[in-house]
Write a protein that holds these residues in place. Structure first.
Motif, PDB file in Angstrom:
ATOM      1  N   UNK A 162       0.821  -1.201   0.000  1.00 41.29           N
ATOM      2  CA  UNK A 162       0.000   0.000   0.000  1.00 41.29           C
ATOM      3  C   UNK A 162       0.854   1.250   0.000  1.00 41.29           C
ATOM      4  N   UNK A 163       2.134   1.088   0.317  1.00 35.07           N
ATOM      5  CA  UNK A 163       3.000   2.256   0.390  1.00 35.07           C
ATOM      6  C   UNK A 163       2.921   2.958   1.722  1.00 35.07           C
ATOM      7  N   UNK A 164       2.103   2.427   2.634  1.00 37.94           N
ATOM      8  CA  UNK A 164       2.000   3.084   3.943  1.00 37.94           C
ATOM      9  C   UNK A 164       3.230   2.749   4.779  1.00 37.94           C
ATOM     10  N   UNK A 165       3.802   3.762   5.360  1.00 35.00           N
ATOM     11  CA  UNK A 165       4.958   3.562   6.216  1.00 35.00           C
ATOM     12  C   UNK A 165       4.732   4.290   7.528  1.00 35.00           C
ATOM     13  N   UNK A 166       5.409   3.837   8.566  1.00 32.67           N
ATOM     14  CA  UNK A 166       5.412   4.614   9.803  1.00 32.67           C
ATOM     15  C   UNK A 166       6.023   5.971   9.499  1.00 32.67           C
ATOM     16  N   UNK A 167       5.374   7.055   9.948  1.00 34.61           N
ATOM     17  CA  UNK A 167       5.883   8.371   9.566  1.00 34.61           C
ATOM     18  C   UNK A 167       7.198   8.656  10.259  1.00 34.61           C
ATOM     19  N   UNK A 168       7.964   9.562   9.647  1.00 32.67           N
ATOM     20  CA  UNK A 168       9.346   9.741  10.085  1.00 32.67           C
ATOM     21  C   UNK A 168       9.448  10.390  11.453  1.00 32.67           C
ATOM     22  N   UNK A 169       8.455  11.171  11.844  1.00 29.26           N
ATOM     23  CA  UNK A 169       8.511  11.774  13.171  1.00 29.26           C
ATOM     24  C   UNK A 169       8.482  10.714  14.246  1.00 29.26           C
TER      25      UNK A 169
END
Lengths: 199, 557
Positions: free
Chosen positions: A15-22
Motif C-alpha cells: 500500500x506504500x503506507x509507512x510509519x511516519x518519520x517523526x
C-alpha cells in the motif's frame, strides 16, 4: 515501458503506507536514551551496599511521593491536552498543557529541595562515597531530561499563546509527549532502583 | 517509471564565485553532499592515522631502536587506534550509508536532513578537537601531548592521579562530540529505512545494503550511548571527584572495561557489517547473479547484531573474571561466528556458477571473502579462553583485529569506492591504477599482518615501543614493517586512480556496471532531488525487471 511495470506480483500488494518519520525518529531517540540510562542504572545497582563510608541510602533517603505523583500525573495531563488539541480546542489545550509544565516544574523543585537537604544537612555529594556518585549522576541525568522536556513544552506553550498552534500541530505535540512519557518511564525505573531496591 | 530517470533540465551553469561553492557545501543538508564530506573526512584521517602507524612500524624495525621515545610511541598507538575507529571507520560507513540509502529505497533525501548536517559538523568538530590535543593538550610533559592511554583508555590509568593534565579529556571529549555524528547518522538511516521507502519497497524487498545498514544503525543506537555514559562517568571521576572507577573508595576499575567493551564489541560489528553490505551489493553484480540466499543473509545479520551485544567480555578474559562468566562469554563468542560463516558461504554461493568479472571492486571483494574468513578463524581461536590467556595483549590480537578491519572492512571499502565512484562523481576511475593499488596493497597487507600473527605467537606483547634483540622477533618485525611500505604505495595508487578519474575519466553514464539497484537509475552524479518521479518497484532488483521484462525478479521472490 513494459508489462513488468504494469503487472503486479502475486500476493504482495504494497500500500506504500509507512510509519511516519517523526514517530520513527522519536522512537529511535527514546531507544538510544534508554541505553544511556541503562548504564547509569547498572552502575547504581552494581554499587549498592559497596560504599565504604558516609551517608547510606537508608539513612538519608525519603520516598519522593510528591514529585512522583506530580510527574506521573503530568503524563496523564499531557495526554488530555493532546486530545483537546486534536479536537481543535486550543484554549483547553493551553490550560492543561500549562498544568503539565507546572507539574514538571514541581518535580524539579522537589528534586532540588531534596538535593539541598542531602548536600547541606546530610553531607552527601557526588564525591562523598559510591552512593553519592551513583545517586547524583543517575537522578541528575533524569532531572536534566525533565528540564529539557519542560523547555520543549514551554516553547510550545509560548507558540500557543502567540496564536501559532492549532489542531494540525497535534502530531508534533504528540512527538514531544512521547519524549515526556519516556522521561516518566525512566523515573519509574530510577524510583525502583534508588528508593526501593537500593534502600 | 522511466528506465533511466530523466533529470529535469537545469539552467546552464554560470561561473560561480568560490565563496558560493563553499557556502553550498557548508550549508548543505543534502545527503549526497554530506555523504561525500563524511567520506572525504574519513580519507583525510585515514592518511593521518596511517602516518602514525608508519612511524610506529619505523620505530619497531630494529630491536632496541630509539628513533621514537616511549612517551611519543604511547601517543601514536592511542591516536592511531582512536582515529582509525572513530574518525575513519565510523564516518566512512556513515558517508556511504548517507549517500546510498535514500537512492536505494527511492527517496529524495534522508528522513532528517538538518539532523544529518548537524551530525556531520559535530563529528568534524569532535575530530578537530581531538587532534588539537597535539598542539594544546596539557599533559604530564607539558603542552602538546596527545592522549596516550590506548584507544580503550582503561581505568585506573585514566584517573586524574595517573593521567594528569588534560590529554585524556581530549580523548573523552573528542569521541563524545564526534559520537553525536554517528548517533545522528544512525537515527537518520534507521528512520529513513523505516519511513521513506518508495511504493513496493517492502521490508522484504529492500536491497541487502539497506537491511544491513538498518541493523548497523540499530547497533549504533544500542552501543554508542553506553560509551557516552561511561565517558561521562570518567569525566565525573576526573573533575567532580566521583568514584565510579575509584578502587580507593570501593569502586571497581574493571567496571570501565565492562562498560567500554559493552560498547566496544558491537562497535566492531558496526564497523564490519557495512563492509558486508558493500560486498553483498558488489559480488552479485560482478558475478552476474542475484545474491544467494537473501532471507538467510538478513536473518544471519540480525543474529549477528543480537549476539554481538552479549559477547563483550571476551575482551576481558585475562582480567580474572569468574570461571562461569569466562565459559559463558566464550560460548556465545563461538556462536556469533556461525551466522558470519553462513554469510561467507552465501557470498561464495553467489560467485559459484556466476560469470565473474574481475574489475577492481570485485578484486577487493573477493580478497575480502578469503581474508575475512581467516580473520574470523583467528577470532574463534581467541575465543578459546586458555588460548586467549596465552595470547591476550600480544601481537596475535593486533594481527587478528587488523586482519578483520583491513582485510575485511578496508578491502570492501576500497571495493565500494571503485564501485560507486562513477555514481558519485560521474566519471570512471582508472582501472590500471586501481589494479596496481589492489596488488600492491594485497602484498603489503599480507606481508604485514600475516607475519604479525607469528610475532604474537612468539610472545611479543603489544604497545611496547621496543623489544630486546635476543627474542627472535626482529626478523618478523622487519617483514611487518616492510609490508607497510607496500600498503603505502598501494594507497598512493588508490589516490592516483581516483584523482585521475576525477580529471580525465570518461563519463560514466548512469549505469556503467549494468547493475540492478535503484541508484543506477539516476544520472551520475544524481540530481539534487534524486528522482524526478518517486519510483514504484516490484522486486529487490528493479532495474533487472526493467532490463528483463520477460524474466522479472518478482516472479521468484
Amino acid at each position: 515501458m513494459s508489462e513488468a511495470a504494469v503487472a503486479h506480483p502475486p500476493g504482495t500488494q504494497d500500500s506504500g503506507k509507512r510509519l511516519d518519520r517523526g514517530r520513527s525518529g522519536m522512537a529511535c531517540l527514546i531507544f538510544t536514551e534508554s541505553c544511556f540510562f541503562g548504564i547509569f542504572v547498572v552502575g547504581y545497582l552494581f554499587y549498592i551496599g559497596k560504599s565504604l563510608s558516609g551517608p547510606y541510602p537508608s539513612d538519608v533517603l525519603d520516598f519522593p511521593i510528591i514529585g512522583t505523583v506530580a510527574l506521573l500525573s503530568s503524563s496523564a495531563t499531557i495526554m488530555l491536552a493532546i486530545r483537546y488539541l486534536r479536537k481543535g480546542n486550543v484554549a483547553s489545550f493551553a490550560i492543561v498543557f500549562a498544568l503539565t509544565i507546572a507539574l514538571g516544574i514541581l518535580f524539579i523543585v522537589m528534586t532540588a529541595l531534596e538535593w539541598n537537604r542531602l548536600i547541606f544537612e546530610n553531607g552527601l555529594t557526588i564525591g562523598t562515597n559510591l552512593f553519592g556518585t551513583t545517586f547524583y549522576s543517575l537522578v541528575g541525568f533524569h532531572a536534566a531530561h525533565v528540564c529539557v522536556g519542560v523547555l520543549l513544552m514551554s516553547l510550545i506553550l509560548t507558540l500557543t499563546f502567540l496564536g501559532h498552534v492549532n489542531e494540525k500541530h497535534s502530531y508534533n505535540v504528540e512527538l514531544v509527549s512521547w519524549y515526556w512519557h519516556f522521561v516518566d518511564a525512566v523515573w519509574i525505573v530510577v524510583l525502583t532502583t534508588v528508593y526501593i531496591i537500593g534502600v | 517509471m522511466a528506465a533511466i530517470d530523466q533529470p529535469i533540465p537545469s539552467a546552464p551553469a554560470r561561473s560561480r564565485a568560490w565563496t558560493d561553492t563553499l557556502h553550498e557545501w557548508v550549508a548543505t543538508v543534502d545527503h549526497k553532499k554530506l555523504g561525500v564530506m563524511y567520506i572525504a573526512s574519513a580519507l583525510l584521517f585515514f592518511v593521518i592515522a596511517g602516518f602514525e602507524a608508519s612511524l610506529m612500524r619505523y620505530q619497531l624495525f630494529f630491536a632496541e631502536n630509539d628513533a621514537i621515545v616511549p612517551e611519543t610511541f604511547n601517543r601514536l598507538f592511542t591516536m592511531h587506534g582512536t582515529t582509525m575507529v572513530f574518525m575513519v571507520g565510523m564516518p566512512m560507513i556513515t558517508g556511504f550509508g548517507n549517500f546510498l540509502l535514500p537512492l536505494m529505497i527511492g527517496a529524495r533525501d534522508m528522513a532528517y536532513p538538518r539532523l544529518n548536517a548537524w551530525g556531520f559538523w559535530m563529528f568534524f568538530f569532535g575530530t578537530c578537537l581531538f587532534y588539537f590535543s597535539f598542539l594544546g593538550a596539557d599533559g604530564l610533559y607539558g603542552a602538546g601531548t596527545a592522549p596516550d592511554v590506548g584507544w580503550f583508555a582503561y581505568t585506573p590509568l585514566t584517573a586524574k592521579t595517573f593521567s594528569r593534565g588534560n590529554a585524556t579529556d581530549y580523548w573523552i571529549l573528542g569521541i563524545l562530540i564526534s559520537g553525536f555524528g554517528s548517533l545522528s547518522g544512525a537515527i537518520n538511516m534507521l528512520g529513513t529505512a523505516i519511513s521513506l521507502r518508495c511504493k513496493g519497497r517492502t521490508l522484504g524487498k529492500m536491497p541487502l545494503f539497506v537491511w544491513l545498514m538498518a541493523v548497523v544503525s540499530f547497533l549504533i543506537l544500542l552501543a554508542m550511548t553506553p560509551l557516552a555514559a561511561a565517558q561521562v562517568m570518567l569525566l565525573f571521576d576526573r573533575f567532580l571527584g566521583a568514584h565510579f572507577f575509584d578502587t580507593q573508595a570501593g569502586g571497581d576499575a574493571v567496571l570501565w572495561q565492562h562498560f567500554f567493551w559493552f560498547f566496544g564489541h558491537p562497535e566492531v560489528y558496526i564497523l564490519i557489517i557495512p563492509g558486508f553490505a558493500y560486498a553483498s551489493e558488489i559480488i552479485p553484480v560482478f558475478s552476474r547473479k542475484v545474491i544467494f540466499g537473501y532471507p538467510i543473509m538478513v536473518a544471519a545479520t540480525i543474529a549477528i547484531g543480537v549476539l554481538s551485544v552479549g559477547v563483550w567480555a571476551h575482551h576481558m578474559f585475562a582480567v580474572g573474571m569468574q570461571r562461569e562468566l569466562n565459559i559463558y562469554f566464550a560460548a556465545i563468542t563461538f556462536m556469533v561466528g556461525v551466522p558470519t560463516g553462513i554469510k561467507i558461504f552465501n557470498w561464495i554461493g553467489t560467485m559459484y556458477g556466476g560469470k565473474l568479472i574481475f574489475k577492481a571492486p570485485m578484486l577487493f571483494c573477493t580478497a575480502f571473502v578469503f581474508q575475512f574468513l581467516l580473520a574470523g578463524l583467528t577470532g574463534i581461536m581467541l575465543a578459546a579462553v586458555p588460548f586467549d590467556w596465552q595470547l591476550s595483549d600480544t601481537y596475535f590480537v593486533v594481527a587478528h583485529f587488523h586482519y578483520v578491519l583491513i582485510g575485511g572492512l578496508l578491502f570492501t571499502v576500497f571495493g565500494a569506492f571503485y564501485y560507486w565512484f562513477p555514481k558519485i562523481s560521474g566519471r570512471m576511475y582508472n582501472e590500471t591504477l586501481a589494479r596496481w593499488h589492489f596488488w600492491l596493497f594485497l602484498l603489503g597487507f599480507q606481508m604485514t599482518f600475516t607475519t604479525m600473527h607469528i610475532q604474537g605467537l612468539l610472545g611479543m606483547p603489544r604497545r611496547i615501543y621496543t623489544y630486546p634483540a635476543d627474542r627472535t622477533w626482529e626478523i618478523w618485525n622487519q617483514i611487518t614493517s616492510v609490508g607497510v611500505v607496500f600498503q603505502g604505495l598501494g594507497a598512493v595508487f588508490f589516490f592516483a586512480a581516483i584523482i585521475w578519474g576525477l580529471r580525465k575519466g570518461e563519463k560514466a553514464g548512469p549505469d556503467p556496471w549494468d547493475a540492478w539497484t535503484l541508484e543506477w537509475s539516476t544520472s551520475s552524479p544524481p540530481p539534487a532531488y534524486n528522482f524526478a518521479e518517486l519510483p514504484e518497484v516490484r522486486s529487490r532488483r528493479p532495474l533487472w525487471d526493467i532490463k528483463h521484462p520477460d524474466d522479472p525478479d518478482w516472479k521468484y521472490e
